[in-house]
Design an enzyme around this catalytic site. Structure first.
Site, PDB file in Angstrom:
ATOM      1  N   GLU A  24      27.655  20.906  28.935  1.00 27.43           N
ATOM      2  CA  GLU A  24      26.450  21.758  28.978  1.00 27.43           C
ATOM      3  C   GLU A  24      25.867  21.826  30.385  1.00 27.43           C
ATOM      4  O   GLU A  24      25.325  22.863  30.784  1.00 27.43           O
ATOM      5  CB  GLU A  24      25.404  21.253  27.973  1.00 27.43           C
ATOM      6  CG  GLU A  24      25.845  21.308  26.511  1.00 27.43           C
ATOM      7  CD  GLU A  24      26.307  22.676  26.045  1.00 27.43           C
ATOM      8  OE1 GLU A  24      25.911  23.705  26.659  1.00 27.43           O
ATOM      9  OE2 GLU A  24      27.082  22.741  25.070  1.00 27.43           O
ATOM     10  N   HIS A  43      27.686  24.549  32.224  1.00 27.71           N
ATOM     11  CA  HIS A  43      27.071  25.857  31.936  1.00 27.71           C
ATOM     12  C   HIS A  43      25.779  26.038  32.741  1.00 27.71           C
ATOM     13  O   HIS A  43      25.537  27.087  33.340  1.00 27.71           O
ATOM     14  CB  HIS A  43      26.713  25.964  30.447  1.00 27.71           C
ATOM     15  CG  HIS A  43      27.869  26.239  29.548  1.00 27.71           C
ATOM     16  ND1 HIS A  43      28.752  27.276  29.738  1.00 27.71           N
ATOM     17  CD2 HIS A  43      28.280  25.612  28.413  1.00 27.71           C
ATOM     18  CE1 HIS A  43      29.656  27.274  28.773  1.00 27.71           C
ATOM     19  NE2 HIS A  43      29.390  26.276  27.958  1.00 27.71           N
ATOM     20  N   HIS A  83      26.310  26.641  36.424  1.00 29.28           N
ATOM     21  CA  HIS A  83      26.875  27.986  36.615  1.00 29.28           C
ATOM     22  C   HIS A  83      25.727  29.005  36.602  1.00 29.28           C
ATOM     23  O   HIS A  83      25.613  29.845  37.503  1.00 29.28           O
ATOM     24  CB  HIS A  83      27.879  28.283  35.502  1.00 29.28           C
ATOM     25  CG  HIS A  83      28.720  29.502  35.748  1.00 29.28           C
ATOM     26  ND1 HIS A  83      29.704  29.923  34.870  1.00 29.28           N
ATOM     27  CD2 HIS A  83      28.723  30.421  36.757  1.00 29.28           C
ATOM     28  CE1 HIS A  83      30.285  31.017  35.348  1.00 29.28           C
ATOM     29  NE2 HIS A  83      29.691  31.344  36.478  1.00 29.28           N
TER      30      HIS A  83
END
Length: 596
Positions: free
Chosen positions: A388, A391, A394
């Site tokens: 996570e 993510h 990103h």
């Protein structure tokens, strides 16, 4: 009495700080009122979207609205996810949903009006310096134009969309509501109800008879409904065929890859490259047979634990520390943001009463991302944390580097950063491990990810391709035809070392993803791209890290294949998949060494 704490009993240091989005609910209400006042202003642009000046002003208003709507929606729903039973936040979430619907209706004229322009007029807008930051959006609109129909035809297609969701709805009702499985015996010999939720637990049982009975019971149940399931599946394929023909695509595959501007060669290249590497899967199956100590490896043995559960008790603080350490190869720039995320109110850590299950990374443009966890002190939870945070970082880098429209990365790229973090964590743990039992546990954990995420998803992708191509060629597919195609693929993918049970021929009937057509290949390409990145970063160091950071900062500013290519991962070539396969081969070699 429940051992799960109430929300107010969880220490503040383990709760996310949503005040970073809105400092108070009063501030949320004020922004809601501002958005409500802005929506009617959109109407002033209707009929005027032919000049660069008007398009620019309209897009700026649309962006202002969209950013605020996202903030309102994300905040309301994340508050609700803290405790799904909280009626105050249920109401706030519904309020946010309704204003999003109102805004969508008010914005709906923009794309059709711009697409009504001639190609020359569109090119003039694309090349206009005033619209520079909207160039990619306009190029995307122009690219879709070839598949937009007349106004009357589009109105008809909109009406058909109500019918087109029927196959998925029927399958979902049949699969989730109406289908009942028989009772089976658990490890204690007690008859218990078999459900979708407990099936995987039965397949992971150490008792082979329990695995076999559950396996046979599931597929006998699907087999008893094969005609209904076959008709539902075929209806979905025929729906796809209708849309592809109506919208003038070369094929159904071409239609589903068009959105991401992914050439069909990427899809076929994945299948071809995996075919070349099937001997690695056969080697892994032989190893699985040896570790399980069975004469014949059956399909119901594929999820059985290969080694005894290795108890890795990892507290949240230890998990944070290990994740930080494992991501050192990504350099100081990445690590400084990671540390901020781990220690500055980005993460909601522990389960509490009513909290949404699972894990995710989410957020709104203009504020840092957030992560929801339901952390347990084990290996899985540590991998979830790094996944996570992949993510989250990103999104963080995309938002920092790109304007609002270009920041959102497409689903084709969505799992790359998260899976890369997992690959680096696994590499770190394997290098640190000195206990052969622990090492074998980690190796099997990772090897099974390759089996399920790369090989199995590619097999699914090949099944979809074969079925649609045959339908496009005018062949009708009976349930027996579907089962025959599916069974033959299992024989091909698992090899002679596995006794491919006849029951598995019905598995096509229980895969929900087949109703979201040509989607599953993205799991395999994403995993391969991430594995390729991790190999380059570990082998090359700084040059590969720079390319990877460039990938994170690109968001959705270009087409996904181009973004990856610039970062050193060319998914139109076999190389990234081959690099992933070389990592898989190394895992198998290490396992073979340990079980000599």
């Amino acid at each position: 009495m429940s051992t799960v704490p109430k929300r107010e009993e969880v220490a503040k240091e383990f709760q996310w700080e949503l005040e970073h989005i809105f400092e108070s609910e009063k501030a949320w209400d004020q922004e809601y009122d501002q958005v409500k006042a802005l929506i009617p202003q959109l109407a002033a642009f209707q009929g005027k979207l032919s000049s660069a000046a008007e398009v620019n002003k309209c897009f700026e208003l649309e962006d202002t609205l969209s950013i605020s709507l996202e903030r309102l929606y994300v905040y309301a729903n994340m508050r609700l996810h803290q405790n799904m039973a909280n009626t105050k936040y249920q109401a706030l979430s519904e309020k946010a949903r309704k204003i999003n619907v109102s805004a969508s209706e008010a914005l709906s004229f923009i794309t059709p009006e711009i697409l009504a322009l001639t190609n020359d007029e569109l090119d003039a807008l694309i090349n206009n310096e005033q619209l520079k930051k909207y160039r990619h959006s306009l190029e995307e609109m122009k690219r879709s134009k070839a598949h937009i129909l007349t106004q009357a035809e589009e109105a008809l297609m909109a009406q058909v969309s109500n019918i087109s969701s029927s196959p998925n709805n029927i399958f979902s009702m049949l699969n989730n509501a109406d289908m009942k499985f028989p009772k089976v015996k658990n490890e204690k010999g007690v008859e218990v109800e078999l459900t979708h939720g407990t099936y995987i637990q039965f397949l992971e049982s150490k008792n082979r008879e329990v695995r076999q009975e559950a396996f046979k019971a599931v597929y006998a149940t699907y087999g008893s409904l094969k005609n209904t399931l076959g008709a539902t599946f075929s209806a979905n394929v025929n729906k796809n065929l209708f849309y592809a023909k109506a919208r003038k695509y070369d094929s159904v595959l071409d239609m589903y890859l068009y959105g991401d501007n992914v050439p069909t060669s990427v899809y076929t290249n994945l299948i071809d490259t995996i075919h070349e590497n099937l001997p690695l899967m056969y080697r892994y199956m032989e190893l699985r047979k040896k570790l399980l100590g069975v004469d014949e490896l059956h399909m119901y043995d594929l999820f059985a634990p290969l080694v005894d559960e290795f108890d890795m008790n990892i507290t949240y603080d230890q998990a944070k520390s290990i994740v930080e350490e494992s991501l050192q190869p990504l350099g100081e720039q990445y690590l400084s943001v990671l540390k901020e995320g781990l220690n500055s109110g980005w993460i909601d850590v522990y389960e509490n009463e009513g909290k949404r299950s699972g894990a995710y990374s989410w957020g709104a443009y203009g504020t840092h991302p957030y992560v929801l966890l339901n952390h347990n002190d084990n290996l899985n939870s540590m991998f979830t944390l790094t996944h996570e945070m992949g993510h989250a970082l990103h999104s963080y880098h995309s938002d920092e580097a790109q304007n609002y429209r270009d920041a959102q990365y497409p689903i084709f790229l969505a799992e790359v950063a998260s899976t890369l973090n997992e690959a680096l964590l696994m590499d770190y743990l394997l290098k640190k491990s000195t206990d052969p039992k622990e090492k074998l546990y980690l190796l099997t954990y990772y090897a099974d990810q390759f089996r399920t995420t790369v090989f199995r998803q590619t097999m699914f992708a090949e099944f979809e391709k074969i079925v649609h191509e045959r339908t496009e060629q005018g062949e009708s597919l009976t349930p027996e035809d579907l089962s025959s195609i599916y069974y033959d693929l299992n024989v091909l993918y698992y090899g002679k070392g596995v006794k491919v049970d006849e029951d598995i021929a019905m598995e096509w009937a229980r895969i929900p993803h087949f109703y979201t057509s040509f989607y599953v290949y993205k799991y395999a390409t994403g995993f391969s791209a991430a594995t390729s990145f991790s190999k380059q970063i570990l082998d090359e160091g700084e040059p590969a890290v720079e390319r990877y950071l460039g990938f994170l900062k690109s968001g959705g500013s270009d087409y996904p294949i181009e973004i990856l290519k610039r970062a050193g991962v060319d998914m139109s070539s076999p190389e990234p998949i081959q690099q992933a396969m070389s990592v898989f081969e190394d895992l198998i070699s290490q396992m073979e060494e340990l079980v000599k």
